[in-house]
Design an enzyme around this catalytic site. Structure first.
Site, PDB file in Angstrom:
ATOM      1  N   HIS A 263      44.760  42.281  30.714  1.00 37.17           N
ATOM      2  CA  HIS A 263      43.377  42.351  31.183  1.00 37.17           C
ATOM      3  C   HIS A 263      42.848  40.934  31.304  1.00 37.17           C
ATOM      4  O   HIS A 263      43.204  40.059  30.508  1.00 37.17           O
ATOM      5  CB  HIS A 263      42.517  43.157  30.197  1.00 37.17           C
ATOM      6  CG  HIS A 263      41.196  43.584  30.761  1.00 37.17           C
ATOM      7  ND1 HIS A 263      40.111  42.747  30.805  1.00 37.17           N
ATOM      8  CD2 HIS A 263      40.800  44.761  31.320  1.00 37.17           C
ATOM      9  CE1 HIS A 263      39.093  43.380  31.356  1.00 37.17           C
ATOM     10  NE2 HIS A 263      39.484  44.599  31.685  1.00 37.17           N
ATOM     11  N   ASP A 317      43.445  51.643  31.732  1.00 40.03           N
ATOM     12  CA  ASP A 317      44.177  52.459  32.696  1.00 40.03           C
ATOM     13  C   ASP A 317      45.412  53.137  32.109  1.00 40.03           C
ATOM     14  O   ASP A 317      45.920  54.101  32.683  1.00 40.03           O
ATOM     15  CB  ASP A 317      44.620  51.596  33.891  1.00 40.03           C
ATOM     16  CG  ASP A 317      43.449  51.021  34.650  1.00 40.03           C
ATOM     17  OD1 ASP A 317      42.562  51.800  35.022  1.00 40.03           O
ATOM     18  OD2 ASP A 317      43.417  49.796  34.857  1.00 40.03           O
TER      19      ASP A 317
END
Length: 381
Positions: A263, A317
Site C-alpha cells: 500500500h 483488497d
C-alpha cells in the site's frame, strides 16, 4: 530574472493538495480514523448510513437526524424510467463500472441546477447519490442478463436492500450486516486517486453528479479499484496450498506484483484487511467454508516471510473479494461495490471543498524543445 525550476514529483506523491478533517491515516501504526473515530470502533458500533452522515456532515447524527436521513435515502432509491431505458441500451458485455459512470452522469440531466450555495440542494444531491447509485448498479447487473430490474424494497435497510435487488432474495441478517461493514470500510481513505479526481472536477463548481461520475471513472482503473477481483484470479491460478510458496517466490524472483499486498501509505497490515478477515470467517460459519481461504492464509504467511521487512502486507483488497464472493456478488461487480461505498467519501470532500474552493491549476515542468521551425508537408520525411 529566471524563476527557479519547479521540483517535479511523479504522481504528486507526498505533495499535500488540500487540508481536510474528513479522515486520517497513520500508515506506520495501521490507524484509520473517520472524523477522528477509529475504523474498528465504527465497524463494531455504526452502520454505513450513519458513517456516511458522519463523513459528510462532520458529526454523528442524533437519533432523530439519523432516522430522517435513513427515511430520505429509502424514499429516493428508485431511478427514473428514462435512466432505466437508457441502461437497457448498454451492451451486455459492457463493464459495470462503465455503466455506472454513464448512469451517474445522467443523473445530472435531471437534477443539475447547480445551486451550490444552497444547503437544501447539497442535501438533496447527497441523498439522491447515496440512494440511487446502488439501484443503478443492481439494475445493470439484472439487465445485462436480460432481466428487468428488481424494484427497491421499502422495508429493507440500505445494505439488505442492495443485496435483495442484486440476487432477488432477502439476505440473512448476518449477510446484510457484513456487507454493511464492508461499505463502511471502503467509504473513505484520504487523498486517493478517485478522491483527487473528484476534487479537481468539483473545483470547477460543476454539479455533484459530474463529480461522482468523474471519480467513478478514476476508480475503474486497475491500479485503483480492481485489485480485489485480481486477488481471486491469483488464488484460482495458485489452486492449492502446496502451490503457494513456489508461486509467490516466482513472483518475487521475477518482480511480479502480488495482488492484494502493499500500500502506498500502510507499512503494516491494513486495519481494514484485519476486519475483513474476521468478517470472512463469520460469513464462512453461516454459508460454508471457502476453498480459497486456506490458500489466502498461506499466501499472506509466505509474503510476510519474504517481504514483511519491506513493509509489504495484506491490504484492504486481499480479503474483500472472498467476502463478496460468498455474498453471491460476481467478480466484475467488486469495483462497483467499492464505488457504492466511496460515494460517501467523495461527497464529504466535495462538501468540504465548497467552503474554501479554488480551482485546481497545477503547473508543469516543460521538457520539450524551443525555437523549432515549421516544416512544409512536402519536405517532411
Amino acid at each position: 530574472m529566471t524563476q527557479p525550476a519547479c521540483q517535479y514529483q511523479p504522481g504528486l506523491e507526498g505533495i499535500p493538495v488540500a487540508q481536510s478533517s474528513v479522515s486520517f491515516v497513520d500508515g506506520k501504526n495501521g490507524i484509520l480514523e473517520y472524523r477522528g473515530i477509529n475504523i474498528e470502533e465504527l465497524a463494531q458500533k455504526s452502520t454505513f448510513l450513519e458513517t456516511a452522515y458522519l463523513l459528510i456532515w462532520g458529526k454523528l447524527p442524533t437519533k432523530e437526524e439519523l432516522a430522517t436521513f435513513q427515511d430520505e435515502v429509502t424514499r429516493h432509491r428508485r431511478i427514473k424510467y428514462h435512466i432505466r431505458d437508457m441502461m437497457k441500451c448498454f451492451p451486455e458485455s459492457g463493464h459495470p463500472m462503465d455503466a455506472l459512470q454513464t448512469s451517474a452522469a445522467a443523473l445530472g440531466l435531471f437534477y443539475s441546477r447547480r445551486a451550490l450555495a444552497k444547503e437544501e440542494y447539497i442535501r438533496d444531491a447527497v441523498i439522491r447519490l447515496l440512494a440511487k447509485i446502488p439501484t443503478m448498479v443492481a439494475a445493470f447487473a439484472q439487465m445485462r442478463n436480460g432481466n428487468d430490474p428488481i424494484k427497491p424494497s421499502e422495508h429493507l435497510n440500505y445494505s439488505a436492500n442492495f443485496l435483495y435487488m442484486l440476487t432477488e432474495k432477502e439476505p440473512e441478517p448476518l449477510e446484510a450486516r457484513i456487507f454493511d461493514v464492508c461499505l463502511m470500510l471502503h467509504a473513505e481513505h484520504t487523498m486517493n486517486a478517485s478522491t483527487f479526481s473528484a476534487m479537481v472536477t468539483a473545483s470547477t463548481l460543476t454539479d455533484p453528479y459530474a463529480v461522482v461520475a468523474s471519480a467513478v471513472g478514476t476508480l475503474a482503473g486497475p491500479l485503483h479499484g480492481g485489485a480485489n477481483e485480481e486477488v481471486l484470479l491469483m488464488l484460482e491460478q495458485i489452486g492449492s496450498v502446496e502451490n503457494v510458496r513456489p508461486y509467490i517466490e516466482d513472483c518475487i524472483k521475477h518482480k511480479k506484483k502480488i495482488m492484494g499486498f502493499g500500500h502506498r501509505v500502510y507499512k503494516v497490515k491494513d486495519p481494514r484487511a484485519k476486519i475483513l478477515q474476521q468478517l470472512a470467517e463469520r460469513l464462512f460459519e453461516l454459508t460454508g467454508y471457502d476453498e480459497y481461504y486456506e490458500i489466502a492464509l498461506e499466501v499472506e504467511k509466505v509474503v510476510a516471510e519474504h517481504l514483511g521487512h519491506k513493509g509489504i502486507y495484506a491490504n484492504v483488497d486481499f480479503y474483500s473479494g472472498l467476502v463478496y464472493r460468498k455474498l453471491g456478488i460476481k467478480s466484475d461487480l467488486f469495483t462497483p461495490m467499492f464505488a457504492i461505498s466511496r460515494v460517501a467519501g467523495w461527497l464529504a470532500h466535495w462538501k468540504e471543498q465548497l467552503a474554501v474552493n479554488r480551482i485546481f491549476r497545477p503547473t508543469q515542468v516543460y521538457v520539450g524543445e524551443h525555437n523549432q521551425s515549421y516544416i512544409p508537408i512536402e519536405e517532411r520525411s
